[in-house]
Design a protein around this motif. Structure first.
Motif, PDB file in Angstrom:
ATOM      1  N   ASP A   6       0.815  -1.205   0.000  1.00 19.50           N
ATOM      2  CA  ASP A   6       0.000   0.000   0.000  1.00 19.50           C
ATOM      3  C   ASP A   6       0.853   1.262   0.000  1.00 19.50           C
ATOM      4  O   ASP A   6       0.346   2.367  -0.064  1.00 19.50           O
ATOM      5  CB  ASP A   6      -0.966   0.015   1.180  1.00 19.50           C
ATOM      6  N   GLY A   7       2.176   1.111   0.073  1.00 15.88           N
ATOM      7  CA  GLY A   7       3.095   2.238  -0.016  1.00 15.88           C
ATOM      8  C   GLY A   7       3.431   2.905   1.296  1.00 15.88           C
ATOM      9  O   GLY A   7       4.240   3.816   1.339  1.00 15.88           O
ATOM     10  N   GLU A   8       2.825   2.457   2.380  1.00 14.31           N
ATOM     11  CA  GLU A   8       3.073   3.109   3.661  1.00 14.31           C
ATOM     12  C   GLU A   8       4.261   2.517   4.418  1.00 14.31           C
ATOM     13  O   GLU A   8       4.647   3.052   5.441  1.00 14.31           O
ATOM     14  CB  GLU A   8       1.818   3.036   4.521  1.00 14.31           C
ATOM     15  N   ASP A   9       4.835   1.435   3.917  1.00 13.00           N
ATOM     16  CA  ASP A   9       5.921   0.787   4.642  1.00 13.00           C
ATOM     17  C   ASP A   9       7.238   0.786   3.868  1.00 13.00           C
ATOM     18  O   ASP A   9       8.133   0.019   4.149  1.00 13.00           O
ATOM     19  CB  ASP A   9       5.533  -0.644   4.983  1.00 13.00           C
ATOM     20  N   GLU A  10       7.389   1.670   2.902  1.00 13.22           N
ATOM     21  CA  GLU A  10       8.589   1.645   2.050  1.00 13.22           C
ATOM     22  C   GLU A  10       9.878   1.931   2.816  1.00 13.22           C
ATOM     23  O   GLU A  10      10.917   1.335   2.521  1.00 13.22           O
ATOM     24  CB  GLU A  10       8.440   2.592   0.867  1.00 13.22           C
ATOM     25  N   GLY A  11       9.843   2.812   3.782  1.00 18.15           N
ATOM     26  CA  GLY A  11      11.043   3.090   4.580  1.00 18.15           C
ATOM     27  C   GLY A  11      11.457   1.885   5.410  1.00 18.15           C
ATOM     28  O   GLY A  11      12.636   1.540   5.482  1.00 18.15           O
ATOM     29  N   ALA A  12      10.480   1.222   6.020  1.00 18.60           N
ATOM     30  CA  ALA A  12      10.765   0.024   6.813  1.00 18.60           C
ATOM     31  C   ALA A  12      11.277  -1.098   5.917  1.00 18.60           C
ATOM     32  O   ALA A  12      12.192  -1.833   6.291  1.00 18.60           O
ATOM     33  CB  ALA A  12       9.514  -0.424   7.568  1.00 18.60           C
TER      34      ALA A  12
ATOM     35  N   PHE B  37      21.423  -1.076  -0.929  1.00 17.85           N
ATOM     36  CA  PHE B  37      22.660  -1.834  -0.788  1.00 17.85           C
ATOM     37  C   PHE B  37      22.765  -2.252   0.672  1.00 17.85           C
ATOM     38  O   PHE B  37      21.960  -1.824   1.500  1.00 17.85           O
ATOM     39  CB  PHE B  37      23.877  -0.958  -1.149  1.00 17.85           C
ATOM     40  N   ALA B  38      23.754  -3.049   1.013  1.00 17.18           N
ATOM     41  CA  ALA B  38      23.945  -3.416   2.414  1.00 17.18           C
ATOM     42  C   ALA B  38      24.170  -2.152   3.233  1.00 17.18           C
ATOM     43  O   ALA B  38      25.039  -1.335   2.895  1.00 17.18           O
ATOM     44  CB  ALA B  38      25.141  -4.358   2.550  1.00 17.18           C
ATOM     45  N   ASP B  39      23.377  -1.943   4.240  1.00 15.08           N
ATOM     46  CA  ASP B  39      23.480  -0.815   5.172  1.00 15.08           C
ATOM     47  C   ASP B  39      23.204   0.550   4.554  1.00 15.08           C
ATOM     48  O   ASP B  39      23.566   1.579   5.137  1.00 15.08           O
ATOM     49  CB  ASP B  39      24.876  -0.789   5.842  1.00 15.08           C
ATOM     50  N   LYS B  40      22.575   0.610   3.367  1.00 15.29           N
ATOM     51  CA  LYS B  40      22.341   1.912   2.747  1.00 15.29           C
ATOM     52  C   LYS B  40      21.213   1.836   1.711  1.00 15.29           C
ATOM     53  O   LYS B  40      21.158   0.903   0.926  1.00 15.29           O
ATOM     54  CB  LYS B  40      23.625   2.365   2.047  1.00 15.29           C
ATOM     55  N   ALA B  41      20.323   2.815   1.739  1.00 13.90           N
ATOM     56  CA  ALA B  41      19.264   2.922   0.732  1.00 13.90           C
ATOM     57  C   ALA B  41      19.295   4.329   0.151  1.00 13.90           C
ATOM     58  O   ALA B  41      19.499   5.304   0.864  1.00 13.90           O
ATOM     59  CB  ALA B  41      17.901   2.641   1.354  1.00 13.90           C
ATOM     60  N   THR B  42      19.115   4.432  -1.150  1.00 17.72           N
ATOM     61  CA  THR B  42      19.085   5.738  -1.810  1.00 17.72           C
ATOM     62  C   THR B  42      17.818   5.835  -2.642  1.00 17.72           C
ATOM     63  O   THR B  42      17.275   4.827  -3.082  1.00 17.72           O
ATOM     64  CB  THR B  42      20.309   5.950  -2.720  1.00 17.72           C
ATOM     65  N   ARG B  43      17.384   7.049  -2.855  1.00 17.96           N
ATOM     66  CA  ARG B  43      16.190   7.298  -3.687  1.00 17.96           C
ATOM     67  C   ARG B  43      16.608   8.092  -4.903  1.00 17.96           C
ATOM     68  O   ARG B  43      17.412   9.001  -4.817  1.00 17.96           O
ATOM     69  CB  ARG B  43      15.147   8.086  -2.897  1.00 17.96           C
ATOM     70  N   ARG B  44      16.016   7.739  -6.041  1.00 24.45           N
ATOM     71  CA  ARG B  44      16.331   8.424  -7.293  1.00 24.45           C
ATOM     72  C   ARG B  44      15.056   8.908  -7.907  1.00 24.45           C
ATOM     73  O   ARG B  44      14.054   8.324  -7.856  1.00 24.45           O
ATOM     74  CB  ARG B  44      17.022   7.491  -8.256  1.00 24.45           C
TER      75      ARG B  44
ATOM     76  N   VAL C  36      10.216   0.323  -6.785  1.00 24.29           N
ATOM     77  CA  VAL C  36       9.586   1.600  -7.121  1.00 24.29           C
ATOM     78  C   VAL C  36       8.597   1.951  -6.022  1.00 24.29           C
ATOM     79  O   VAL C  36       7.804   1.114  -5.595  1.00 24.29           O
ATOM     80  CB  VAL C  36       8.867   1.517  -8.486  1.00 24.29           C
ATOM     81  N   ALA C  37       8.666   3.204  -5.561  1.00 27.17           N
ATOM     82  CA  ALA C  37       7.753   3.717  -4.548  1.00 27.17           C
ATOM     83  C   ALA C  37       7.187   5.031  -5.080  1.00 27.17           C
ATOM     84  O   ALA C  37       7.884   6.045  -5.067  1.00 27.17           O
ATOM     85  CB  ALA C  37       8.476   3.920  -3.228  1.00 27.17           C
ATOM     86  N   GLY C  38       5.987   4.995  -5.607  1.00 35.22           N
ATOM     87  CA  GLY C  38       5.407   6.191  -6.218  1.00 35.22           C
ATOM     88  C   GLY C  38       6.189   6.569  -7.459  1.00 35.22           C
ATOM     89  O   GLY C  38       6.344   5.764  -8.376  1.00 35.22           O
ATOM     90  N   ASP C  39       6.719   7.784  -7.467  1.00 37.60           N
ATOM     91  CA  ASP C  39       7.519   8.262  -8.601  1.00 37.60           C
ATOM     92  C   ASP C  39       9.017   8.062  -8.397  1.00 37.60           C
ATOM     93  O   ASP C  39       9.809   8.500  -9.219  1.00 37.60           O
ATOM     94  CB  ASP C  39       7.256   9.766  -8.826  1.00 37.60           C
ATOM     95  N   GLU C  40       9.399   7.427  -7.307  1.00 33.53           N
ATOM     96  CA  GLU C  40      10.818   7.244  -6.995  1.00 33.53           C
ATOM     97  C   GLU C  40      11.234   5.783  -7.131  1.00 33.53           C
ATOM     98  O   GLU C  40      10.438   4.879  -6.917  1.00 33.53           O
ATOM     99  CB  GLU C  40      11.114   7.676  -5.558  1.00 33.53           C
TER     100      GLU C  40
END
Length: 63
Positions: A21-27, A56-63, A47-51
């Protein structure tokens, strides 16, 4: 594994598909970053919405 081959050399890939549902993308990004093996160079993305979130291990980035 054949002699001399490491886990990093394997050509095996995995695909896991899910919907949310898109509410748990950070978790989700945090959980994935916590279990990916840094020594193997593994990553995942979703993909989360438009992003696109690349994890990676220990790191997440948004584009």
């Amino acid at each position: 594994m054949p002699d001399g081959e490491t886990a990093r050399d394997q050509r095996l890939r995995h695909l896991v598909q899910w919907e949310s549902d898109g509410e748990d993308e950070g978790a989700l990004a945090d959980a994935l970053a916590g279990v990916l093996a840094p020594e193997l160079g593994w990553y995942t993305d979703f993909v989360a919405g438009d992003e696109r979130v690349v994890v990676f291990a220990d790191k997440a980035t948004r584009r």
